[in-house]
Enzyme design. Structure first.
Site, PDB file in Angstrom:
ATOM      1  N   GLU A   1       0.714  -1.550   0.163  1.00 45.19           N
ATOM      2  CA  GLU A   1       0.311  -0.072   0.204  1.00 45.19           C
ATOM      3  C   GLU A   1       0.638   1.118  -0.319  1.00 45.19           C
ATOM      4  O   GLU A   1       1.139   1.999   0.601  1.00 45.19           O
ATOM      5  CB  GLU A   1      -0.828   0.567   1.467  1.00 45.19           C
ATOM      6  CG  GLU A   1      -1.972  -1.201   1.307  1.00 45.19           C
ATOM      7  CD  GLU A   1      -2.604  -1.581   2.339  1.00 45.19           C
ATOM      8  OE1 GLU A   1      -2.842  -0.534   3.080  1.00 45.19           O
ATOM      9  OE2 GLU A   1      -3.877  -2.840   2.440  1.00 45.19           O
TER      10      GLU A   1
ATOM     11  N   GLU B   1      -6.447 -10.730  -0.930  1.00 43.73           N
ATOM     12  CA  GLU B   1      -7.281 -10.768   0.273  1.00 43.73           C
ATOM     13  C   GLU B   1      -8.241 -10.627  -0.074  1.00 43.73           C
ATOM     14  O   GLU B   1      -9.253  -9.508   0.332  1.00 43.73           O
ATOM     15  CB  GLU B   1      -6.518  -9.719   0.425  1.00 43.73           C
ATOM     16  CG  GLU B   1      -5.378  -9.009   0.822  1.00 43.73           C
ATOM     17  CD  GLU B   1      -4.186  -7.913   1.654  1.00 43.73           C
ATOM     18  OE1 GLU B   1      -4.916  -7.255   2.645  1.00 43.73           O
ATOM     19  OE2 GLU B   1      -3.047  -7.809   1.517  1.00 43.73           O
TER      20      GLU B   1
HETATM   21  O1  G3I Z   1      -5.056  -8.385  18.801  1.00 44.51           O
HETATM   22  C1  G3I Z   1      -5.694  -7.178  19.155  1.00 44.51           C
HETATM   23  C2  G3I Z   1      -6.542  -7.583  20.597  1.00 44.51           C
HETATM   24  O2  G3I Z   1      -5.301  -7.563  21.653  1.00 44.51           O
HETATM   25  C3  G3I Z   1      -6.976  -6.410  21.059  1.00 44.51           C
HETATM   26  O3  G3I Z   1      -7.861  -6.607  22.251  1.00 44.51           O
HETATM   27  C4  G3I Z   1      -8.465  -5.589  19.895  1.00 44.51           C
HETATM   28  C5  G3I Z   1      -8.764  -4.435  20.067  1.00 44.51           C
HETATM   29  O4  G3I Z   1      -9.369  -3.815  19.140  1.00 44.51           O
HETATM   30  O5  G3I Z   1      -7.213  -5.600  18.948  1.00 44.51           O
HETATM   31  C6  G3I Z   1      -6.595  -6.388  18.410  1.00 44.51           C
HETATM   32  O6  G3I Z   1      -6.080  -6.171  17.177  1.00 44.51           O
HETATM   33  C7  G3I Z   1      -7.052  -5.638  15.716  1.00 44.51           C
HETATM   34  C8  G3I Z   1      -5.906  -6.534  15.358  1.00 44.51           C
HETATM   35  O7  G3I Z   1      -6.645  -7.062  13.667  1.00 44.51           O
HETATM   36  C9  G3I Z   1      -6.059  -8.797  15.423  1.00 44.51           C
HETATM   37  O8  G3I Z   1      -7.577  -8.565  14.920  1.00 44.51           O
HETATM   38  C10 G3I Z   1      -6.212  -4.563  15.896  1.00 44.51           C
HETATM   39  O9  G3I Z   1      -6.838  -3.456  16.396  1.00 44.51           O
HETATM   40  C11 G3I Z   1      -6.681  -4.516  14.423  1.00 44.51           C
HETATM   41  O10 G3I Z   1      -6.743  -2.849  13.692  1.00 44.51           O
HETATM   42  C12 G3I Z   1      -6.591  -5.671  13.840  1.00 44.51           C
HETATM   43  O11 G3I Z   1      -6.712  -5.591  12.345  1.00 44.51           O
HETATM   44  C13 G3I Z   1      -6.001  -5.832  10.899  1.00 44.51           C
HETATM   45  C14 G3I Z   1      -6.025  -4.807   9.887  1.00 44.51           C
HETATM   46  O12 G3I Z   1      -5.143  -5.445   8.839  1.00 44.51           O
HETATM   47  C15 G3I Z   1      -4.976  -4.008  10.347  1.00 44.51           C
HETATM   48  O13 G3I Z   1      -3.589  -4.666  10.615  1.00 44.51           O
HETATM   49  C16 G3I Z   1      -6.990  -6.780  10.333  1.00 44.51           C
HETATM   50  O14 G3I Z   1      -7.568  -7.607  11.156  1.00 44.51           O
HETATM   51  C17 G3I Z   1      -6.884  -7.449   9.235  1.00 44.51           C
HETATM   52  O15 G3I Z   1      -7.663  -7.811   8.100  1.00 44.51           O
HETATM   53  C18 G3I Z   1      -6.518  -6.489   8.257  1.00 44.51           C
HETATM   54  O16 G3I Z   1      -5.622  -7.035   6.730  1.00 44.51           O
HETATM   55  C19 G3I Z   1      -4.928  -5.755   6.046  1.00 44.51           C
HETATM   56  C20 G3I Z   1      -4.010  -6.236   5.274  1.00 44.51           C
HETATM   57  O17 G3I Z   1      -3.310  -6.330   5.946  1.00 44.51           O
HETATM   58  C21 G3I Z   1      -3.146  -5.347   4.031  1.00 44.51           C
HETATM   59  N1  G3I Z   1      -4.683  -4.948   3.109  1.00 44.51           N
HETATM   60  C22 G3I Z   1      -5.416  -4.570   4.199  1.00 44.51           C
HETATM   61  C23 G3I Z   1      -6.468  -5.780   5.001  1.00 44.51           C
HETATM   62  C24 G3I Z   1      -7.582  -5.158   5.562  1.00 44.51           C
HETATM   63  O18 G3I Z   1      -7.288  -3.741   5.823  1.00 44.51           O
END
Ligand code: G3I
Length: 380
Positions: A167, A272
């Protein structure tokens, strides 16, 4: 290498099915959507075309989500770590690495003989504070180099393909003003791929982004591929993330991008894929995206279940995309779903938290959906 992998996976699946057959009952169990367990799996059905992958997360990696793991073993022949290899998770501080979950991810991939993807080495998002707060270009370059060498180097020979850069583009095709671009300019891209190629010489190296169907953004992605080639560097593929919905983007636009990336000589991947089925606050006229939509029934219309008509729409849209992928299977080497089942999908929590979305091929109990049947049917 990929051909060998296809072959190994087919043998693995044939053996697995054979064993299941020996140990099983006379008639195969029927799943909710009617798919029989002795029918071809997704991975088998598409074995001659491209890998079929799924993003996985901690509950699957540590063996907690057994239903999803069963589906993973049978239906998919490639995996991507949805979160566990992101910079803030794997290297939260300059001198601190947390390898446990990433190691377990690679172990699982090897046990199941998957085509193993690493995601992602350089991304502005989910980077730890020590990266985002750096103001010294030399320091940032060093951090980036150390990160890539440590992570890609640790799994050299085990991870089959890396999303090196994620990205890095704005929607108009210009470079995103990330901390990397602001301090290092375009050169950070060249450096990232050079270092990745040195650290993991056998891994394929990809550029990964969303909305790569968008014609302006497409120009930017082609520019990145050419930049690397002009610098004598290797870029093996372009990953079109594929976070789509039921109405957009137009198939023709996606097709034009597949053709444009293939024309550079790069492999094309859908990395994805998911199809959101819920209303988007950004589409609502006059909607304030900062408004709190949580708990709003209007924005979460299928909390109690999905109407058949919508289920069929999702299935038809998936079939349209897989028809397109099959048409371009010379260029496309992998199609990865962003999650194993609907319960795991990030789209239950974005852009509004706590909704019930239906974007994948398996339902909340990991049973195949109408969309799964539609995708399999294209190969029967
Ligand atoms: O693990 C913590 C947990 O301990 C906590 O209680 C909770 C509270 O919000 O958050 C958890 O972490 C989250 C994590 O996902 C695991 O579920 C983060 O807040 C959340 O921001 C994170 O989101 C991920 C996002 O990327 C940001 O990294 C999504 O699961 C994931 O599907 C998404 O994937 C991205 C790709 O990497 C890149 N392209 C876009 C795609 C979708 O956004």
């Amino acid at each position: 290498m990929q051909l060998l992998h296809y072959f190994r996976n087919s043998i693995f699946l044939i053996l697995a099915l054979g064993l299941a057959g020996c140990a099983g009952t006379n008639s195969a169990p029927e799943t909710e959507a009617g798919a029989s367990e002795t029918d071809l799996s997704l991975a088998e059905a598409y074995a001659g075309n491209f890998y079929i992958g799924a993003a996985i997360n901690a509950p699957q990696i540590i063996g907690q989500d057994t239903a999803a793991l069963r589906v993973l073993a049978r239906e998919f022949n490639s995996i991507t770590p949805e979160n566990v290899m992101k910079w803030e998770n794997i290297q939260p501080g300059p001198d601190s690495f947390t390898w446990e979950m990433a190691d377990a991810y690679v172990d699982l991939g090897e046990q199941q003989d998957k085509w193993i993807i690493g995601h992602t080495l350089v991304w502005h998002s989910q980077a730890p504070a020590y990266i985002n707060e750096t103001t010294d270009p030399d320091q940032l370059r060093t951090y980036m180099e150390e990160h890539i060498r440590a992570v890609a180097g640790r799994y050299a020979g085990r991870i089959d393909g890396w999303d090196v850069l994620n990205e890095a583009l704005n929607e108009d095709g210009s470079y995103r003003e990330s901390v990397f671009y602001k301090l290092l300019g375009e050169q950070y891209i060249v450096d990232a791929y050079r270092i990745a190629a040195e650290a993991a010489p056998d891994a394929e190296l990809y550029y990964n982004d969303y909305n790569l169907n968008n014609p302006e953004k497409r120009t930017g992605a082609v520019r990145i591929v050419n930049l690397l080639k002009e610098n004598g560097l290797r870029i093996d593929g372009v990953g079109m993330q594929g976070h789509y919905n039921l109405n957009g983007p137009p198939i023709e636009e996606v097709e034009a991008s597949i053709e444009a990336y293939a024309a550079t000589g790069a492999k094309v991947m859908f990395t994805e894929l998911d199809l959101t089925t819920l209303p988007n606050p950004w589409d609502l006229q006059g909607a304030d995206v900062n408004q709190n939509f949580e708990g709003s029934e209007k924005m979460n219309p299928y909390a109690a279940g999905l109407p058949d008509s919508v289920s069929t729409k999702i299935a038809e849209r998936y079939a349209d995309f897989f028809n397109l992928f099959l048409k371009h299977d010379e260029a496309i080497t992998r199609v990865t779903l962003w999650g194993v089942n609907d319960a795991q999908s990030w789209l239950n929590n974005w852009p509004i938290r706590g909704r019930t979305n239906y974007p994948l091929l398996f339902d909340r109990d990991s049973a195949p959906k109408e969309a799964y049947d539609a995708v399999i049917a294209l190969k029967q």
